[in-house]
Design an enzyme around this catalytic site. Sequence first.
Site, PDB file in Angstrom:
ATOM      1  N   HIS A 187       0.823  -1.209   0.000  1.00 23.18           N
ATOM      2  CA  HIS A 187       0.000   0.000   0.000  1.00 23.18           C
ATOM      3  C   HIS A 187       0.862   1.265   0.000  1.00 23.18           C
ATOM      4  O   HIS A 187       0.455   2.290  -0.520  1.00 23.18           O
ATOM      5  CB  HIS A 187      -0.942  -0.015   1.203  1.00 23.18           C
ATOM      6  CG  HIS A 187      -2.097  -0.957   1.029  1.00 23.18           C
ATOM      7  ND1 HIS A 187      -3.170  -0.675   0.218  1.00 23.18           N
ATOM      8  CD2 HIS A 187      -2.322  -2.191   1.527  1.00 23.18           C
ATOM      9  CE1 HIS A 187      -4.018  -1.690   0.246  1.00 23.18           C
ATOM     10  NE2 HIS A 187      -3.514  -2.615   1.027  1.00 23.18           N
ATOM     11  N   ARG A 294     -10.678   5.514  -1.255  1.00 22.76           N
ATOM     12  CA  ARG A 294     -10.274   4.620  -0.170  1.00 22.76           C
ATOM     13  C   ARG A 294     -10.706   5.201   1.179  1.00 22.76           C
ATOM     14  O   ARG A 294      -9.957   5.934   1.831  1.00 22.76           O
ATOM     15  CB  ARG A 294      -8.766   4.406  -0.204  1.00 22.76           C
ATOM     16  CG  ARG A 294      -8.249   3.740  -1.484  1.00 22.76           C
ATOM     17  CD  ARG A 294      -6.748   3.521  -1.397  1.00 22.76           C
ATOM     18  NE  ARG A 294      -6.219   2.802  -2.535  1.00 22.76           N
ATOM     19  CZ  ARG A 294      -5.626   3.375  -3.586  1.00 22.76           C
ATOM     20  NH1 ARG A 294      -5.506   4.703  -3.655  1.00 22.76           N
ATOM     21  NH2 ARG A 294      -5.156   2.641  -4.571  1.00 22.76           N
ATOM     22  N   ARG A 330     -15.308   3.176  -1.566  1.00 21.99           N
ATOM     23  CA  ARG A 330     -15.140   1.851  -0.975  1.00 21.99           C
ATOM     24  C   ARG A 330     -15.304   1.977   0.531  1.00 21.99           C
ATOM     25  O   ARG A 330     -14.705   2.849   1.158  1.00 21.99           O
ATOM     26  CB  ARG A 330     -13.746   1.295  -1.294  1.00 21.99           C
ATOM     27  CG  ARG A 330     -13.497  -0.075  -0.653  1.00 21.99           C
ATOM     28  CD  ARG A 330     -12.185  -0.669  -1.088  1.00 21.99           C
ATOM     29  NE  ARG A 330     -11.025   0.033  -0.562  1.00 21.99           N
ATOM     30  CZ  ARG A 330      -9.767  -0.234  -0.922  1.00 21.99           C
ATOM     31  NH1 ARG A 330      -9.526  -1.156  -1.820  1.00 21.99           N
ATOM     32  NH2 ARG A 330      -8.761   0.441  -0.400  1.00 21.99           N
ATOM     33  N   GLU A 428     -11.708  -9.579  -5.103  1.00 22.53           N
ATOM     34  CA  GLU A 428     -10.304  -9.615  -4.677  1.00 22.53           C
ATOM     35  C   GLU A 428      -9.869 -11.004  -4.224  1.00 22.53           C
ATOM     36  O   GLU A 428      -8.690 -11.209  -3.936  1.00 22.53           O
ATOM     37  CB  GLU A 428     -10.083  -8.637  -3.517  1.00 22.53           C
ATOM     38  CG  GLU A 428     -10.421  -7.201  -3.856  1.00 22.53           C
ATOM     39  CD  GLU A 428     -10.412  -6.331  -2.622  1.00 22.53           C
ATOM     40  OE1 GLU A 428      -9.367  -5.699  -2.376  1.00 22.53           O
ATOM     41  OE2 GLU A 428     -11.429  -6.274  -1.918  1.00 22.53           O
ATOM     42  N   ASN A 451      -4.494  -6.397  -7.033  1.00 21.59           N
ATOM     43  CA  ASN A 451      -3.372  -6.576  -6.106  1.00 21.59           C
ATOM     44  C   ASN A 451      -3.646  -7.746  -5.166  1.00 21.59           C
ATOM     45  O   ASN A 451      -2.833  -8.660  -5.016  1.00 21.59           O
ATOM     46  CB  ASN A 451      -3.141  -5.302  -5.292  1.00 21.59           C
ATOM     47  CG  ASN A 451      -3.027  -4.084  -6.170  1.00 21.59           C
ATOM     48  OD1 ASN A 451      -2.485  -4.144  -7.258  1.00 21.59           O
ATOM     49  ND2 ASN A 451      -3.557  -2.960  -5.723  1.00 21.59           N
ATOM     50  N   ASP A 452      -4.804  -7.725  -4.513  1.00 20.71           N
ATOM     51  CA  ASP A 452      -5.139  -8.815  -3.594  1.00 20.71           C
ATOM     52  C   ASP A 452      -5.533 -10.081  -4.336  1.00 20.71           C
ATOM     53  O   ASP A 452      -5.249 -11.190  -3.870  1.00 20.71           O
ATOM     54  CB  ASP A 452      -6.260  -8.384  -2.645  1.00 20.71           C
ATOM     55  CG  ASP A 452      -5.720  -7.660  -1.426  1.00 20.71           C
ATOM     56  OD1 ASP A 452      -4.674  -8.075  -0.907  1.00 20.71           O
ATOM     57  OD2 ASP A 452      -6.337  -6.663  -0.998  1.00 20.71           O
ATOM     58  N   ARG A 462       2.010  -9.953  -0.727  1.00 25.09           N
ATOM     59  CA  ARG A 462       2.463  -8.812  -1.521  1.00 25.09           C
ATOM     60  C   ARG A 462       3.240  -7.796  -0.694  1.00 25.09           C
ATOM     61  O   ARG A 462       3.821  -6.860  -1.247  1.00 25.09           O
ATOM     62  CB  ARG A 462       1.278  -8.132  -2.203  1.00 25.09           C
ATOM     63  CG  ARG A 462       0.285  -7.458  -1.270  1.00 25.09           C
ATOM     64  CD  ARG A 462      -0.843  -6.894  -2.105  1.00 25.09           C
ATOM     65  NE  ARG A 462      -1.835  -6.233  -1.286  1.00 25.09           N
ATOM     66  CZ  ARG A 462      -2.347  -5.067  -1.569  1.00 25.09           C
ATOM     67  NH1 ARG A 462      -1.970  -4.410  -2.628  1.00 25.09           N
ATOM     68  NH2 ARG A 462      -3.260  -4.529  -0.791  1.00 25.09           N
ATOM     69  N   CYS A 499      -9.724  -1.758 -10.588  1.00 22.15           N
ATOM     70  CA  CYS A 499      -9.144  -0.627  -9.852  1.00 22.15           C
ATOM     71  C   CYS A 499      -7.812  -0.984  -9.209  1.00 22.15           C
ATOM     72  O   CYS A 499      -7.223  -0.173  -8.510  1.00 22.15           O
ATOM     73  CB  CYS A 499     -10.121  -0.113  -8.788  1.00 22.15           C
ATOM     74  SG  CYS A 499     -10.454  -1.278  -7.457  1.00 22.15           S
TER      75      CYS A 499
END
Length: 538
Positions: A187, A294, A330, A428, A451-452, A462, A499
Site C-alpha cells: 500500500h 479509499r 469503498r 479480490e 493486487n489482492d 504482496r 481498480c
Amino acid sequence: MTRYHGKCVFSGVAKGQIKVIENAMASAMQVRAENAKAEWQLLINAKAEADKQLRELFAKTKQEVGEELANIIDVQRLMLIDGDLNDCIEALIKDESLTATEAVRRAGKEFSEIFTALGDPYMKARSADVIDVTNRLLAQLSGIGDLHELFSNTIIVAEDLMPSQTLTLDRAKISAFVLRKGSSNSHTAILARSLGIPCLAHSDIPIDKALEGKAAIVDSEEGILYVEPDEISSFEADKKIERINLEKKSLEEMCDKETITKSGKKIALYANIGEADDIPAVLRNGAEGIGLFRSEFLYLCKNNYPTENELFRAYRKALEAMDGKHVIARTLDIGADKTANYFNLESEENPALGLRGIRVCIENEQVFRTQLRAIYRASAYGNIAIMFPMISSVWEVEYCKEQVAKVQAELKNEGIEAGEVKLGIMIETPAAAMISDSLAKEVDFFSVGTNDLTQYTLAVDRQSSKIDRFYDPHHPAILKMLAIIAENASRNGIWAGICGELAADPKLTKTFIDMGYKELSVSPSYIPGLRKLIREMA
C-alpha cells in the site's frame, strides 16, 4: 558520491535532502522482542519526547485559549507518568518479552476498557485520555513522530512506511521515497504512485542517521540513489527532470479528450484517491470520475473513530469537487498493513487472511452503519456509488444490503434527503471470482482489485520483499479469472471495472478492453498516458 540501488516502484527523477526514518515499520508489525532492555529504552525515549510535546502543547493552549482547556493536556501528561499504566507496560516488555509498541498497545487497550467499564462520565473521559496518550507513544515508537520536521525537498529513507505514516507527510515537501524493504505491490507503493512521487523499494541503503540532511538524487528510472552526487550526476539528473516535465506537458492535451478507441469502444477512465485533497490531481489529469475512494484513509490518521459528520463532509467535498462525475466510495478496508490503534484489532499470525476489509465492518456494525449513513447523506450532493471490499460469499453481500436498507429507512424517517446509490463489490479473492456469476445477481457492478486477487491466487504475500519475484500479476491464472469475472458481469447485465494497479499496465490495456471491462481506475498521474494509448488502439 555514493550510489545505492533499488527497484523502481514509481518512475521519476528527484533531487533533495535525505530524511532518515527509523523504526518505521518493524516496531509496528513485530510483537515479540529479542532484547527487552533495548525495548525498555525505546519506551523511555518515546515517553520523553511525548512529554516534551505535551508540555509545549500545554503552554500553547494556555496562551491561546486559556488555562481551563490547557488543563486537559496536563491530565494527559499525568497519565503519561501514571504508575499503574507504566507498571503494566513494563511487565509486558520485561516479563512477556513484547516489543515496546505491542506493550503500549495492549496496556492502552486494557486501561481504556477498565475506565469505560466503570460507567462514570469522568472515568469515560479518562478512557479517552489513555487512548490519546498511548497513541502519542505509538506515534513516537513507530516513527510517525519523526515525519513532521521535513526539508523543503525531502527524500524519505526508511525501512518501510505504514500507510498512516505516509498520509501524515506534508506532500508539498516530499520529492521521493527510498525504502529498504517494501514491495512494489504494498500500500505504501500504491500511495507513492497515487501521489506521483518517485519511489524505490528493495534498496541497499543503510538506515543510518549519518545520512540525515545529505544532498541526494533519486533516479527511479535507473533504480539508483546518489548520495552527495557529483556535478556530472547532478547535470544528468537536471536533463532527465527537464525531459520528464516536457513529456508531461505533451500529454496535457489528452486531459480533455474522450477515452475511446479508433473502433469506437468507449472506456471510463477513473482515478484512485485516498482523500478529497487528492481531487486537484484527479481533475488536473482529466479523470472521468473516481473509481476508488479509499475510505480507510479517513480513519488512519486519527486517534479515534471519525464521526458521521466528519465522514459526510469528506464525501460531500469530493462529490461537489467532482461536479456530477461518478464517485465510487469503498467502505472501510482496514486490517493487514493498514492499522488504526483505536480499532484494537488483535495481532494475528497472518493478518492478510484475518480480520480485514468487510469482515471488520461485519464485526463492528456501528462503524459500518456510520459509514453508510455518511455516504447516503452525501449522495444528495452528487453521483456516488458504494463498493464493499474483500467479499468472498453471497451472504456477505446480503448482509451489506440489509444494513443499507436499514440506513435508508432511518434517514427517511429522520427526513434526511438521499440520492440514488448504486451498490458494487470488489472482486479480490479467488472465491469471489469463481462465484462471480452468483454475486453479479446481487449488485450493480464489479471492480476487480488485482493486487489482492494476485496475492490470494498465487499465495504470495504482496508485502514481502523476499518473495516479490513470485508475485506475477500476468500469471495465466489471474488472466483466466479476469476473463471469467468480465464474462459473468456481462451475462448478468452489470458492468465490470479494474481498480487494482494492473489497470495501469499498458501491456494489458487491450486485453482488458477485449475481455469486456468498461472501466479502468488508476492513480491520477497515469491517466493522460493511458488515454493516449487507448485512443491509438484499433
